[in-house]
Design a protein around this motif. Sequence first.
Motif: not given
Length: 184
Positions: A40-46, A48, A117
Amino acid sequence: MSIASNPSRYSPPSQLFHWLTVLCVAGAWILGVVGDDLPKGSIRHMGEFVHVILGELVVLLLVLRIVWRFIAPAPPLEPTRFGAAGELATKLGHLAIYGLLLAVPVVGVVTLFHSGDALPLLGLSEIPSPWVKNRELKHSYKEIHEFLAHTLMIVAALHAAAAIAHHHVLKDRTLKRMLPAVFE
């Protein structure tokens, strides 16, 4: 070297659109499958974000392929012992792939919008969601998106298997026609 198709092979732009589509679809599918397992966090956001951008590139490449098809039509199908039935199967297979190449990203966008989103447009701009967040609809559309994506991968695998069978079993030029001339 001509940029148009000839009777023996697809044009270089057609080949480029095909193989870039393969890479984008495979990358988007892999990120879709493993995305929830990313930290979770920036890695998952990237993950996605890249998944969405790859989906947008699939649509862009699909449009370019269709436009290019009018400019430089595909070479005629290789004759096989399957005759008209084989040609029909080929055309239906291509139609299924093209339909899924459009349907998967479209349903993905609907899913994204139901999550509330915005849709990033290749990272250059974004389209805000036209709808309020709705978890139930997001879940339903996500299921459809995943089903269509898996279906696309199955149809693409059958497409690849058919090309390999043409090459190794039928010993025709079907596969070589979509490969760059350096593979002759």
